[in-house]
Design a protein around this motif. Structure first.
Motif, short mmCIF file in Angstrom:
data_model
loop_
_atom_site.label_atom_id
_atom_site.label_comp_id
_atom_site.label_asym_id
_atom_site.label_seq_id
_atom_site.Cartn_x
_atom_site.Cartn_y
_atom_site.Cartn_z
N LEU A 1 -28.52 -38.50 -69.63
CA LEU A 1 -27.96 -38.49 -70.98
C LEU A 1 -28.85 -39.31 -71.91
N GLY A 2 -30.12 -38.92 -71.98
CA GLY A 2 -31.07 -39.63 -72.82
C GLY A 2 -31.24 -38.93 -74.15
N SER A 3 -32.42 -39.09 -74.71
CA SER A 3 -32.65 -38.58 -76.05
C SER A 3 -32.60 -37.04 -76.10
N TYR A 4 -33.29 -36.39 -75.16
CA TYR A 4 -33.27 -34.92 -75.23
C TYR A 4 -31.95 -34.35 -74.72
N GLY A 5 -31.36 -34.98 -73.72
CA GLY A 5 -30.05 -34.54 -73.25
C GLY A 5 -29.03 -34.57 -74.39
N ILE B 1 -23.99 -35.95 -65.41
CA ILE B 1 -24.49 -36.73 -64.27
C ILE B 1 -25.36 -37.82 -64.88
N SER B 2 -25.00 -39.08 -64.62
CA SER B 2 -25.66 -40.17 -65.33
C SER B 2 -25.61 -41.43 -64.50
N GLY B 3 -26.58 -42.32 -64.76
CA GLY B 3 -26.57 -43.62 -64.10
C GLY B 3 -25.99 -44.70 -65.01
N THR B 4 -25.50 -44.30 -66.17
CA THR B 4 -25.02 -45.28 -67.16
C THR B 4 -23.56 -45.02 -67.52
N THR C 1 -34.03 -35.45 -66.94
CA THR C 1 -34.42 -36.81 -66.56
C THR C 1 -35.95 -36.92 -66.62
N PRO C 2 -36.53 -38.10 -66.34
CA PRO C 2 -38.00 -38.20 -66.30
C PRO C 2 -38.62 -37.20 -65.32
N ASN C 3 -39.81 -36.72 -65.67
CA ASN C 3 -40.49 -35.64 -64.94
C ASN C 3 -40.58 -35.88 -63.42
N GLY C 4 -40.85 -37.13 -63.05
CA GLY C 4 -41.07 -37.45 -61.65
C GLY C 4 -39.80 -37.31 -60.80
N LEU C 5 -38.66 -37.14 -61.43
CA LEU C 5 -37.40 -37.02 -60.70
C LEU C 5 -36.95 -35.55 -60.60
N HIS C 6 -37.58 -34.67 -61.38
CA HIS C 6 -37.10 -33.28 -61.48
C HIS C 6 -37.04 -32.57 -60.13
N GLU D 1 -35.88 -29.34 -67.25
CA GLU D 1 -36.77 -29.54 -68.40
C GLU D 1 -38.25 -29.39 -68.01
N LYS D 2 -39.06 -29.14 -69.02
CA LYS D 2 -40.51 -29.15 -68.84
C LYS D 2 -41.02 -30.58 -68.88
N PRO D 3 -42.10 -30.92 -68.21
CA PRO D 3 -42.73 -30.11 -67.18
C PRO D 3 -41.77 -30.02 -65.98
N ILE E 1 -36.54 -22.92 -66.55
CA ILE E 1 -37.22 -24.08 -67.14
C ILE E 1 -36.96 -24.09 -68.65
N GLY E 2 -36.82 -25.29 -69.20
CA GLY E 2 -36.42 -25.43 -70.61
C GLY E 2 -37.48 -25.03 -71.63
N TYR E 3 -38.02 -23.85 -71.48
CA TYR E 3 -39.02 -23.34 -72.44
C TYR E 3 -38.32 -22.79 -73.68
N TRP F 1 -40.93 -44.80 -69.77
CA TRP F 1 -41.25 -44.07 -68.54
C TRP F 1 -42.39 -43.07 -68.75
N ARG F 2 -42.57 -42.58 -69.96
CA ARG F 2 -43.64 -41.60 -70.21
C ARG F 2 -45.03 -42.16 -69.92
N LEU F 3 -45.14 -43.50 -69.86
CA LEU F 3 -46.44 -44.13 -69.58
C LEU F 3 -46.45 -44.75 -68.19
N LYS G 1 -45.54 -42.86 -61.97
CA LYS G 1 -44.58 -42.40 -60.95
C LYS G 1 -43.48 -41.54 -61.60
N LEU G 2 -43.04 -41.94 -62.77
CA LEU G 2 -41.95 -41.22 -63.43
C LEU G 2 -42.42 -40.06 -64.29
N SER G 3 -43.65 -40.15 -64.79
CA SER G 3 -44.11 -39.13 -65.74
C SER G 3 -45.06 -38.12 -65.10
P1 NDP Z 1 -35.15 -40.29 -72.20
O1 NDP Z 1 -35.82 -41.50 -71.65
O2 NDP Z 1 -34.64 -40.34 -73.58
O3 NDP Z 1 -33.90 -39.90 -71.26
C1 NDP Z 1 -34.05 -39.74 -69.88
C2 NDP Z 1 -32.71 -40.05 -69.21
O4 NDP Z 1 -32.86 -39.82 -67.82
C3 NDP Z 1 -32.26 -41.48 -69.34
O5 NDP Z 1 -31.57 -41.76 -70.53
C4 NDP Z 1 -31.37 -41.66 -68.12
O6 NDP Z 1 -30.09 -41.13 -68.43
C5 NDP Z 1 -31.99 -40.70 -67.12
N1 NDP Z 1 -32.75 -41.40 -66.07
C6 NDP Z 1 -32.50 -41.33 -64.76
N2 NDP Z 1 -33.35 -42.09 -64.07
C7 NDP Z 1 -34.16 -42.68 -64.96
C8 NDP Z 1 -35.24 -43.60 -64.84
N3 NDP Z 1 -35.66 -44.05 -63.66
N4 NDP Z 1 -35.86 -43.99 -65.96
C9 NDP Z 1 -35.47 -43.54 -67.17
N5 NDP Z 1 -34.44 -42.67 -67.33
C10 NDP Z 1 -33.78 -42.26 -66.23
O7 NDP Z 1 -36.15 -39.08 -72.01
P2 NDP Z 1 -36.11 -37.67 -72.74
O8 NDP Z 1 -34.70 -37.24 -72.89
O9 NDP Z 1 -36.95 -37.72 -73.93
O10 NDP Z 1 -36.87 -36.73 -71.67
C11 NDP Z 1 -36.23 -36.25 -70.51
C12 NDP Z 1 -36.90 -34.94 -70.06
O11 NDP Z 1 -36.77 -33.98 -71.09
C13 NDP Z 1 -38.39 -35.06 -69.77
O12 NDP Z 1 -38.72 -34.26 -68.67
C14 NDP Z 1 -39.06 -34.51 -71.02
O13 NDP Z 1 -40.33 -33.96 -70.79
C15 NDP Z 1 -38.05 -33.46 -71.45
N6 NDP Z 1 -38.07 -33.22 -72.89
C16 NDP Z 1 -38.16 -31.93 -73.34
C17 NDP Z 1 -38.18 -31.64 -74.68
C18 NDP Z 1 -38.22 -30.24 -75.16
O14 NDP Z 1 -38.37 -30.03 -76.35
N7 NDP Z 1 -38.05 -29.25 -74.29
C19 NDP Z 1 -38.16 -32.72 -75.67
C20 NDP Z 1 -38.01 -34.05 -75.11
C21 NDP Z 1 -37.99 -34.26 -73.76
P3 NDP Z 1 -28.75 -41.79 -67.83
O15 NDP Z 1 -28.70 -43.16 -68.44
O16 NDP Z 1 -27.69 -40.89 -68.30
O17 NDP Z 1 -28.91 -41.82 -66.34
#
Ligand code: NDP
Length: 368
Positions: free
Chosen positions: A47-51, A70-73, A113-118, A135-137, A161-163, A203-205, A208-210
């Motif tokens: 439930l992050g920014s894109y979610g 499904i969330s850790g928060t 979630t972050p790419n490395g978890l997909h 989501e992509k990638p 895939i979220g294309y 996490w994007r930098l 392991k996660l990106s």
């Molecule tokens: P955010 O950091 O905003 O959100 C990621 C969410 O993943 C977190 O808020 C958290 O949610 C959950 N999470 C679970 N484990 C971890 C962890 N170890 N570290 C950080 N977050 C974790 O990222 P975005 O929403 O921007 O990106 C998520 C995915 O969406 C990426 O794969 C990105 O490439 C993709 N994306 C696609 C876009 C598009 O246009 N198609 C645009 C932006 C992103 P919680 O607290 O609920 O567990």
């Protein structure tokens, strides 16, 4: 209403000749008045920014509905329950979400979630018997992507895939024109994808996660765009990396990569992927009989562009609304978008990402 009808008419005419590839109703599912077919019941994971953006957009969907999280928060879960009316029985965390298999009220999980978890998370969703939207990638390399494809096949669930651009009206029109031969033979594509990334601790930098830097996040739009604008699969890549800030962009996190791709017809693509420059969201394709320019080309919109025939005038509709309604149609009615959004499509991009990283490291021309 008038403009919607005009566009619908245009689309119906333009669809002649490619009836299998695109059904105009998926584009307008969000604006249809009475829809009584099946509803895709989706749980969002992460439930992050894109979610959050996807959840907002789904409020306008006609064929898809947010029903679970499904969330850790826990605080986010509570807030989403209140805002979207998500029942407690449809709320999970990363430890217990395998139990979703016993929940008949959820059809699909959207992994955001972050790419490395997909990869691991998508495979768990598949094993729980639910469709996977990821989501992509799709993963951090092609090998992981293929594992996801195999797991979803074995579980007999869809992997999408979220294309979102594959549902975007101006992009769809350009692809239609290219398929209809209105540009003639495509010759050259230029894709510029980038922005200046902020917070160095995100996490994007984190490799392991990106799985990488700008390429995984934004450069992938130029890769995917080159493929749908030219209508071919590349047979080689070359790439050059530059790094101006090795502290922020550590080993394995690419700051800027320029890359080139060659296609069987002789067409070439020249692209830039970066986390160090702004105002880079531009596609240009020139062909024997015409051209198209899109700027912005992949942002949340409105997308702007023109071709040798004039300005692209298709309406802006929230991309994620179109995408989720389109995916519901794909799952329930097997209506395919103009270019695929399935796991195989994701693996094609990941193979190119792998080759670009290899080319940037070795300086070699890498055959695909
Ligand atoms: P955010 O950091 O905003 O959100 C990621 C969410 O993943 C977190 O808020 C958290 O949610 C959950 N999470 C679970 N484990 C971890 C962890 N170890 N570290 C950080 N977050 C974790 O990222 P975005 O929403 O921007 O990106 C998520 C995915 O969406 C990426 O794969 C990105 O490439 C993709 N994306 C696609 C876009 C598009 O246009 N198609 C645009 C932006 C992103 P919680 O607290 O609920 O567990």
């Amino acid at each position: 209403m008038g403009s919607r009808r005009n566009f619908l008419e245009k689309l119906t005419v333009s669809a002649i000749g490619i009836p299998l590839l695109y059904n105009s109703t998926s584009l307008f599912a969000a604006t249809e008045s009475a829809y009584e077919g099946p509803m895709l019941r989706v749980a969002i994971m992460g439930l992050g920014s894109y979610g959050t953006r996807v959840a907002e957009a789904m409020q306008s969907c006609k064929r898809a509905k947010l029903v679970g999280v499904i969330s850790g928060t826990p605080s986010k879960v509570e807030a989403w329950q209140a805002k979207y009316g998500v029942p407690k029985k449809n709320c999970y965390n990363y430890e217990n979400f395998d139990k979703i298999k016993d929940n008949p009220d959820i059809d699909a999980v959207y992994v955001i979630t972050p790419n490395g978890l997909h990869c691991e998370q998508s495979i768990r969703v598949a094993k729980a018997g639910k469709h996977v939207i990821c989501e992509k990638p799709m993963a951090i390399n092609a090998e992981e992507g293929q594992k996801m494809v195999d797991a979803c096949k074995a579980a007999n669930v869809k992997l999408l895939i979220g294309y979102r651009m594959h549902f975007e009206p101006k992009t769809v029109e350009v692809i239609r024109m290219r398929k209809a031969g209105e540009f003639g033979k495509p010759k050259f594509f230029q894709g510029l994808s980038g922005f200046v990334i902020g917070d160095p601790s995100q996490w994007r930098l984190n490799k392991k996660l990106s799985g990488g830097g700008a390429m995984m996040d934004i450069g992938i739009y130029s890769i995917n765009g080159a493929r749908y604008m030219l209508g071919e699969e590349p047979i080689w890549v070359t790439a050059q990396e530059t790094k101006t800030d090795p502290v922020k962009f550590k080993e394995g996190i690419d700051e800027t990569i320029q890359f080139q791709m060659g296609f069987p017809s002789g067409a070439v693509a020249s692209c830039l992927s970066t986390y160090a420059m702004n105002n880079l969201d531009r596609f240009f394709m020139t062909a024997e009989d015409g051209y198209v320019e899109m700027w912005p080309s992949t942002g949340y919109g409105p997308i702007e562009g023109s071709t040798h025939k004039g300005k692209l005038t298709q309406p802006h509709i929230t991309h994620q609304t179109l995408q989720m309604d389109g995916m519901a149609q794909l799952i329930f009615e097997n209506v395919q978008p103009i270019v695929p959004v399935d796991g195989e499509e994701g693996v094609k991009d990941m193979k190119i990402v792998d080759a670009i990283f290899k080319a940037a490291k070795t300086g070699d021309k890498i055959a695909l």
